[in-house]
Write an enzyme that holds these catalytic residues in place. Structure first.
Site, PDB file in Angstrom:
ATOM      1  N   TRP A 217       0.900  -1.161   0.000  1.00 26.82           N
ATOM      2  CA  TRP A 217       0.000   0.000   0.000  1.00 26.82           C
ATOM      3  C   TRP A 217       0.934   1.204   0.000  1.00 26.82           C
ATOM      4  CZ3 TRP A 217      -1.375   4.278   3.000  1.00 26.82           C
ATOM      5  CH2 TRP A 217      -2.656   4.799   2.777  1.00 26.82           C
TER       6      TRP A 217
ATOM      7  N   ASN B  72       6.805  -3.677   5.709  1.00 31.35           N
ATOM      8  CA  ASN B  72       5.587  -2.902   5.992  1.00 31.35           C
ATOM      9  C   ASN B  72       5.993  -1.747   6.892  1.00 31.35           C
ATOM     10  OD1 ASN B  72       4.261  -4.980   4.787  1.00 31.35           O
ATOM     11  ND2 ASN B  72       3.236  -5.721   6.635  1.00 31.35           N
ATOM     12  N   GLY B  73       5.426  -0.581   6.676  1.00 36.89           N
ATOM     13  CA  GLY B  73       5.730   0.550   7.562  1.00 36.89           C
ATOM     14  C   GLY B  73       6.444   1.663   6.819  1.00 36.89           C
TER      15      GLY B  73
ATOM     16  N   LYS C   8      -7.265  -2.037   5.598  1.00 35.72           N
ATOM     17  CA  LYS C   8      -8.020  -2.525   6.757  1.00 35.72           C
ATOM     18  C   LYS C   8      -7.377  -2.070   8.059  1.00 35.72           C
ATOM     19  CE  LYS C   8     -11.219  -4.808   8.796  1.00 35.72           C
ATOM     20  NZ  LYS C   8     -12.521  -4.114   8.822  1.00 35.72           N
TER      21      LYS C   8
HETATM   22  C1  F6R Z   1     -14.427   2.059   8.024  1.00 37.78           C
HETATM   23  C2  F6R Z   1     -13.244   1.547   8.662  1.00 37.78           C
HETATM   24  C3  F6R Z   1     -12.239   2.516   9.173  1.00 37.78           C
HETATM   25  C4  F6R Z   1     -11.707   2.039  10.535  1.00 37.78           C
HETATM   26  C5  F6R Z   1     -10.562   2.941  10.999  1.00 37.78           C
HETATM   27  C6  F6R Z   1     -10.066   2.555  12.376  1.00 37.78           C
HETATM   28  O1  F6R Z   1     -15.276   1.041   7.617  1.00 37.78           O
HETATM   29  O2  F6R Z   1     -13.063   0.372   8.767  1.00 37.78           O
HETATM   30  O3  F6R Z   1     -12.759   3.793   9.262  1.00 37.78           O
HETATM   31  O4  F6R Z   1     -12.751   2.052  11.444  1.00 37.78           O
HETATM   32  O5  F6R Z   1      -9.507   2.857  10.095  1.00 37.78           O
HETATM   33  O6  F6R Z   1      -9.615   1.242  12.398  1.00 37.78           O
HETATM   34  P1  F6R Z   1      -9.458   0.444  13.740  1.00 37.78           P
HETATM   35  O7  F6R Z   1     -10.804   0.257  14.317  1.00 37.78           O
HETATM   36  O8  F6R Z   1      -8.834  -0.851  13.319  1.00 37.78           O
HETATM   37  O9  F6R Z   1      -8.572   1.250  14.629  1.00 37.78           O
END
Ligand code: F6R
Length: 618
Positions: free
Chosen positions: A76, A102-103, A613
């Site tokens: 990414w 990664n990073g 994700k």
């Molecule tokens: C939207 C979504 C993102 C995550 C955000 C935080 O569907 O998945 O907005 O909610 O990137 O991610 P977490 O919860 O893993 O810290």
């Protein structure tokens, strides 16, 4: 966000590495690559695009037939645009070393200048190529083995990384290291094989024994030998903490659904039960949450609670604010972690911070936690991924038990986060006496009905799909809600935006008059949440205002509602429950709606463009 896979052992490495990359696709990426060592030479293929594009290339090449050792990567882009050259793996100058990373290496520019002055040339724009050449330079100047060279090189690096490095001159081992980006090592029987991956999903069918490297650790894996782990900063050996994986294959497969997102929407009744199971005894009025029970005085004596999170988790945090203030009467502030960490916030030891994160790896949330801890605040985590960085960094916490969430758009993570926040609110209300025993018992009993009510709502999927047909061509949408359902409006808009690329905004219904109403005409679909106990009359007035401007109204109402049915173009009914619990229901049709619109528009539902994700860079 970026994924690493690797294998060393007696099996053919290619299928393991490539299938591993497919399992990591959900993390979000724009290019993919793979390296295989055939006993003589390094074979490397990489391309912009998907793992399936990589397979098309490797189909024509020898690479897929050869090699018992290999590494792979989904990238990414951070430094350097997504193209074939910038994709990983990257070679060192001599061609002996190969790395996947990664990073971000923040000081890569300074290191690059130094390496350029020593005659190194670079093919890509990446920080990763700088890192592999730094390792090569250290290896040369220190005349040391790969493990030592990686360790020394990393002590000069500022940033975050998970890396796997291969050395052609010592082709029977891989060196793995981690700082701020997760990496797991699967250990085969008698150490005869090892698997490497950003999470355990790529190797779940091969072994249940896994080591999650901690930040600042480096591991050397070699077939037939026990794994060696060392600290990067001082080279001290560490006893590896090998865990037994609880993950099963069916949890990470689509199980007959067209998309992970749909599967995860349908998993919500079970996910909610799994989240509250063992934590509430409705008949006795008991709520058991070890992380809260053990620290109850911190919560009760807190000047305020600060909730930090990003994206969907931030929306759950807003619901949490409404719940905690309403039930437990403790002041709550909800902050975007990315703003909080940089705005010099006032934090004192009398503050309690609740950090919410599905992945437990979000860089901004992690940094905000560290900041809060440094100011003496008590930090409580609400995470889904067990053993994740945020789960480890917080003083105490509660897992959401939603199971793996693979679709990039968060669904079951949201409802299970709200479930945990509801239990926290009730627990605090009980301890403070701000809710009567009867009220708490009533909430718990009503809560127990939610999973069945979600099941009931999932049955109206065909109705939602029909509504999706009407609005799939829209270019803008408005989502309105009040009280507990204002955050649901925000979440509904986010779901639509991220997977169908239709512009959508969420607003508190009453705010419409202060600006957004100017947008309303016959082309503007407005999704309004108008539950019976949620300032209903006021929302009905807002609906009238939309109607008078010929906006299209899609209303989510409590079953049996007649008033809104008269005015709205479409109505979706949710079962009756306590108003504070309605977000767990109103959110379901909005998830389904976004899903169907995205499918109808032919979008990549599980891996929307530009999204990752787990956002491990800031
Ligand atoms: C939207 C979504 C993102 C995550 C955000 C935080 O569907 O998945 O907005 O909610 O990137 O991610 P977490 O919860 O893993 O810290």
């Amino acid at each position: 966000m970026c994924g690493i896979t690797g294998y060393i052992g007696d099996r053919d490495a290619y299928p393991i590495v490539i299938n591993g990359l497919k399992r990591l696709e959900y993390r979000g990426y724009d290019s993919a690559g793979i390296m295989m060592y055939d006993g003589n030479s390094i074979n490397l293929s990489k391309t912009k695009g998907k793992v399936s594009d990589l397979e098309v290339i490797t189909n024509k090449e020898e690479i897929r037939k050869i090699g018992k050792i290999g590494i792979g990567h989904t990238r990414w882009a951070t430094h350097g645009e997504p193209n074939d050259v910038n994709s990983h793996p990257h070679f060192s100058e001599s061609g002996d070393l190969v790395i996947v990373h990664n990073g971000i290496i923040e000081n890569y520019d300074t290191i690059k200048k130094e390496l350029l002055s020593r005659g190194y040339k670079f093919k890509s724009d990446t920080d990763t190529e700088v890192l592999v050449n730094l390792i090569e330079e250290v290896k040369k100047t220190e005349e040391c083995k790969l493990g030592k060279a990686v360790q020394l090189a990393l002590t000069n690096v500022i940033g975050a990384y998970a890396i796997a490095v291969f050395d052609k001159t010592k082709p029977n081992e891989l060196v793995i290291a981690r700082l701020g980006s997760p990496i797991a090592i699967g250990i085969g029987k008698d150490n005869e094989e090892f698997f490497v991956a950003s999470d355990a999903s790529p190797f779940i069918e091969f072994t249940k024994d896994a080591l999650y490297l901690e930040d600042g650790e480096l591991a050397i894996i070699k077939k037939g030998r026990k794994i060696k782990v060392r600290k990067i900063d001082n080279d001290k050996p560490v006893d590896p903490d090998i865990q037994e994986l609880k993950l099963s294959l069916d949890q990470i497969e689509k199980g007959g659904y067209d998309h992970f997102m749909l599967k995860e929407i349908y998993e919500q009744p079970k996910a909610i039960i799994d989240t509250y199971r063992g934590r509430m005894l409705p008949n006795e009025g008991i709520i058991k949450m070890a992380g809260i029970d053990d620290n109850i005085s911190k919560f009760l004596n807190a000047d305020r609670i600060i909730i930090i999170a990003c994206g969907t988790s931030w929306h759950a945090g807003l619901v949490g604010e409404y719940l905690i203030e309403d039930m437990a009467r403790i002041p709550v502030e909800v902050e975007y972690a990315s703003e909080f960490r940089y705005r010099n916030p006032i934090i004192t030891p009398n503050d309690v911070v609740i950090a919410i994160s599905q992945s437990g790896e979000t860089a901004d949330t992690l940094a905000a936690i560290k900041l809060a801890k440094s100011k003496g605040a008590f930090v409580f985590g609400v995470c889904n991924v067990v053993g994740s960085s945020i789960a480890r960094e917080t003083h105490a916490g509660a897992y959401t038990h939603a199971g793996p969430e693979i679709g990039v758009a968060s669904t079951k993570a949201f409802t299970t986060q709200i479930t945990v926040l509801t239990l926290i609110s009730l627990k605090l209300a009980q301890a403070k006496g701000t809710l009567s025993k009867t009220a708490v018992n009533n909430y718990l009993q009503t809560m127990q009905q939610i999973p069945t009510q979600v099941e009931q709502l999932l049955k109206i999927d065909p109705i939602v799909k029909d509504i999706a047909h009407h609005y799939m061509e829209a270019t803008n949408c408005l989502y309105l809600g009040r009280g507990f359902n204002f955050p649901v409006a925000l979440e509904g808009a986010l779901k639509l935006k991220e997977i169908s690329y239709i512009h959508a905004e969420g607003y508190p219904a009453a705010e419409m008059k202060h600006g957004p109403i100017a947008l309303i005409d016959e082309n503007m679909p407005v999704f309004v949440i108008a539950t019976r106990k949620g300032h209903y009359e006021k929302v009905v007035s807002n609906i009238q205002e939309i109607k008078s401007r010929r906006g299209k109204i899609i209303a989510i109402v409590t079953e049996g509602d007649e008033t809104v049915k008269e005015i709205a173009d479409h109505v979706i009914e949710i079962p009756e429950t306590e108003e504070a619990l309605t977000p767990l229901l109103t959110t379901i049709p909005l998830q389904l709606l976004s899903y169907h619109i995205a499918v109808m528009l032919g979008k990549n539902v599980d891996q929307p463009r530009n999204l990752a994700k787990s956002v491990t860079v800031e």
